[in-house]
Design a protein around this motif. Structure first.
Motif, PDB file in Angstrom:
ATOM      1  N   THR A 126      28.810  31.910  51.592  1.00 14.80           N
ATOM      2  CA  THR A 126      28.637  31.531  50.190  1.00 14.80           C
ATOM      3  C   THR A 126      29.916  31.803  49.414  1.00 14.80           C
ATOM      4  O   THR A 126      30.543  32.859  49.579  1.00 14.80           O
ATOM      5  N   ALA A 127      30.309  30.856  48.555  1.00 19.17           N
ATOM      6  CA  ALA A 127      31.502  31.031  47.733  1.00 19.17           C
ATOM      7  C   ALA A 127      31.245  32.074  46.653  1.00 19.17           C
ATOM      8  O   ALA A 127      30.138  32.199  46.131  1.00 19.17           O
ATOM      9  N   GLY A 128      32.307  32.802  46.305  1.00 21.48           N
ATOM     10  CA  GLY A 128      32.206  33.815  45.268  1.00 21.48           C
ATOM     11  C   GLY A 128      32.768  35.137  45.763  1.00 21.48           C
ATOM     12  O   GLY A 128      33.296  35.242  46.875  1.00 21.48           O
ATOM     13  N   ASP A 129      32.651  36.174  44.941  1.00 21.62           N
ATOM     14  CA  ASP A 129      33.143  37.490  45.315  1.00 21.62           C
ATOM     15  C   ASP A 129      32.089  38.233  46.142  1.00 21.62           C
ATOM     16  O   ASP A 129      30.937  38.358  45.729  1.00 21.62           O
ATOM     17  N   VAL A 130      32.521  38.756  47.289  1.00 22.49           N
ATOM     18  CA  VAL A 130      31.647  39.557  48.150  1.00 22.49           C
ATOM     19  C   VAL A 130      32.211  40.970  48.194  1.00 22.49           C
ATOM     20  O   VAL A 130      33.341  41.182  48.659  1.00 22.49           O
ATOM     21  N   THR A 131      31.450  41.926  47.682  1.00 20.33           N
ATOM     22  CA  THR A 131      31.888  43.323  47.714  1.00 20.33           C
ATOM     23  C   THR A 131      31.378  44.008  48.977  1.00 20.33           C
ATOM     24  O   THR A 131      30.306  43.679  49.501  1.00 20.33           O
ATOM     25  N   LEU A 132      32.157  44.972  49.457  1.00 17.45           N
ATOM     26  CA  LEU A 132      31.832  45.708  50.685  1.00 17.45           C
ATOM     27  C   LEU A 132      31.791  47.196  50.371  1.00 17.45           C
ATOM     28  O   LEU A 132      32.797  47.772  49.948  1.00 17.45           O
ATOM     29  N   THR A 133      30.624  47.799  50.560  1.00 19.48           N
ATOM     30  CA  THR A 133      30.408  49.189  50.165  1.00 19.48           C
ATOM     31  C   THR A 133      29.931  50.003  51.364  1.00 19.48           C
ATOM     32  O   THR A 133      28.935  49.648  52.008  1.00 19.48           O
ATOM     33  N   ALA A 161      35.995  47.371  49.091  1.00 17.92           N
ATOM     34  CA  ALA A 161      36.832  46.165  49.176  1.00 17.92           C
ATOM     35  C   ALA A 161      36.038  44.987  48.623  1.00 17.92           C
ATOM     36  O   ALA A 161      34.800  45.011  48.570  1.00 17.92           O
ATOM     37  N   THR A 162      36.779  43.940  48.202  1.00 17.82           N
ATOM     38  CA  THR A 162      36.158  42.702  47.710  1.00 17.82           C
ATOM     39  C   THR A 162      36.863  41.514  48.339  1.00 17.82           C
ATOM     40  O   THR A 162      38.101  41.451  48.361  1.00 17.82           O
ATOM     41  N   ILE A 163      36.070  40.573  48.878  1.00 14.90           N
ATOM     42  CA  ILE A 163      36.627  39.345  49.444  1.00 14.90           C
ATOM     43  C   ILE A 163      36.315  38.196  48.492  1.00 14.90           C
ATOM     44  O   ILE A 163      35.150  37.977  48.127  1.00 14.90           O
ATOM     45  N   LYS A 164      37.351  37.476  48.079  1.00 15.28           N
ATOM     46  CA  LYS A 164      37.155  36.281  47.249  1.00 15.28           C
ATOM     47  C   LYS A 164      36.960  35.093  48.189  1.00 15.28           C
ATOM     48  O   LYS A 164      37.882  34.705  48.905  1.00 15.28           O
TER      49      LYS A 164
END
Length: 436
Positions: A126-133, A161-164
């Motif tokens: 899915t497009a958008g910001d994906v945060t990793l916690t 971290a965050t992946i755009k």
């Protein structure tokens, strides 16, 4: 586990961010140690940008584990393996399973844990910001037996971290791909309280004096009786272990069968039914006891059981054979037999538990035989686990009976406490939390 499945893409330079969070680590139930709180510091590395359809690799580096290896056992090299869960949120949600190799240097007692870097993969949907916690993690120690320590965040954790993610995906809540998303489960909780759970490394003599009601199957000798049934007695044990003193009570029964002038003894532990709290290797656990003599006779008689012939898996019923040995009377008159010092040898360790008070289980009429017990003194409770360990004066000629098993004798669980330890406990300056 991580390689070879799909194309791992790093569409832009990788980003690395450190995040710290308060963590509660729960030792394996068999260790009998309380939970401990400490600070976990990890560094999460992931690509800064990617496209829908990419499968990317993420790394979790331990900068600081929540606590130390306690003062119980040195951990050998390449015996510690971390696994954990990374939470994805934002445009795409789900759990990403992380795993590290079983690679570590030797970790001495009371020194910082050293955990390998974990990796995992996720397919972006899915497009958008994906945060990793970072979330919960588990530490498995493979030797001398397999044990798990579970660590869980005790506060809201910031993303590492965050992946755009750009591209043609739509909607929300894509599924996480790659590794399995369930973390390994730990050992079964709960231990029986009906048997000593732990021990020291030195033997002793049975404490207290014979007491209690009448012993079972008194008499014998002149009436031709050969089988003598003892009564079940509850014996309180005091055990010293590397992780503290332990106390428990176990029901014990001593039976005898006359053979000429000698008596074949059988000692049974009663009513301690449980499933194995850990994987127990074959031929690794051997119990023995010094039966205490009283009345007309003096000394001790060594009895022991064979080692477990087959491995015992976690959750399977445990079977321990009766303890057997030969009693050679050293006096004429009524002699009593009471449970004495209990010893368990397992995987190179010795567990010794001493009764704080003993009680007569069996009374029989005896006639002295050559080399008998009276006046010879008591034998060693901490003798060799193998062979026929004799006490002074030739008291014990151990049998090898495999009959009459006590399912799930807690001796195994008690010994495991010495072996498994807890990977994360006793962190200096950390607050120890005891669960009620």
């Amino acid at each position: 586990m991580l390689g070879g499945a799909g194309l791992l893409l790093v569409a832009s330079p990788a980003q690395a961010a450190e995040v710290a969070y308060q963590t509660e680590c729960v030792p394996p139930a068999i260790s009998n140690l309380p939970p401990v709180e400490g600070t976990t510091k990890v560094e999460i590395t992931a690509p800064a940008e990617a496209k829908v359809g990419d499968e990317v690799e993420i790394t979790w580096k331990f900068v600081q584990a929540a606590s130390k290896n306690p003062d119980v056992l040195d951990l050998d090299a390449n015996t510690v393996q971390p696994t954990g869960t990374l939470k994805a949120a934002g445009a795409q949600t789900g759990d990403i399973a992380m795993s590290g190799p079983r690679e570590n240097p030797k970790i001495p007692k009371n020194s910082p844990m050293q955990l390998s870097t974990m990796k995992g993969k996720v397919k972006l949907t899915t497009a958008g910001d994906v945060t990793l916690t970072p979330d919960k993690y588990n530490i498995n120690v493979s030797k001398p037996i397999s044990t798990d320590t579970k660590c869980t965040p005790k506060e809201t954790v910031k993303p590492g971290a965050t992946i755009k993610v750009s591209g043609g995906g739509s909607g929300s809540g894509g599924a996480i791909g790659g590794l399995p998303t369930t973390a390994p489960t730990g050992l079964p909780t709960g231990l029986p309280t009906a048997l000593p759970t732990g021990g020291g490394t030195t033997g002793g003599t049975a404490g207290g004096s014979d007491s209690g009601g009448a012993a079972g199957s008194g008499g014998g000798g002149g009436d031709g009786q050969t089988d003598f049934k003892g009564k079940e007695v509850s014996i309180p044990y005091a055990c010293k272990t590397p992780i503290g003193d332990k106390n428990a009570t176990s029901p014990v029964q001593i039976d005898a069968k006359k053979d000429g002038g000698n008596y074949a003894l059988t000692v049974q532990f009663k009513k301690s039914v449980m499933d194995s709290p850990a994987d127990i290797p074959a031929d690794s656990v051997k119990p023995s006891m010094e039966v205490k003599l009283g009345g007309a006779d003096k000394g001790t008689v060594h009895v022991e059981g064979p080692t477990n012939k087959e491995p015992i898996k976690t959750g399977d019923p445990m079977t321990i054979p009766d303890l057997t040995g030969t009693y050679k009377p050293g006096a004429d008159g009524k002699s009593t037999l009471s449970p004495g010092v209990l010893t368990v040898k397992a995987l190179g360790t010795t567990t010794t538990c001493t009764p704080t008070r003993t009680e007569v289980s069996l009374e029989i009429d005896t006639t002295a035989v050559e080399g008998g017990a009276s006046g010879s003194g008591s034998g060693s409770a901490g003798g060799s686990a193998g062979g026929s360990d004799s006490t002074s004066g030739g008291l014990a000629e151990t049998g090898a009976s495999n009959d009459g098993a006590l399912r799930a004798l807690g001796l195994v669980a008690g010994t495991v406490i010495l072996l498994g330890g807890a990977v994360f406990t006793f962190l200096p300056k950390a607050r120890r939390v005891v669960r009620r």
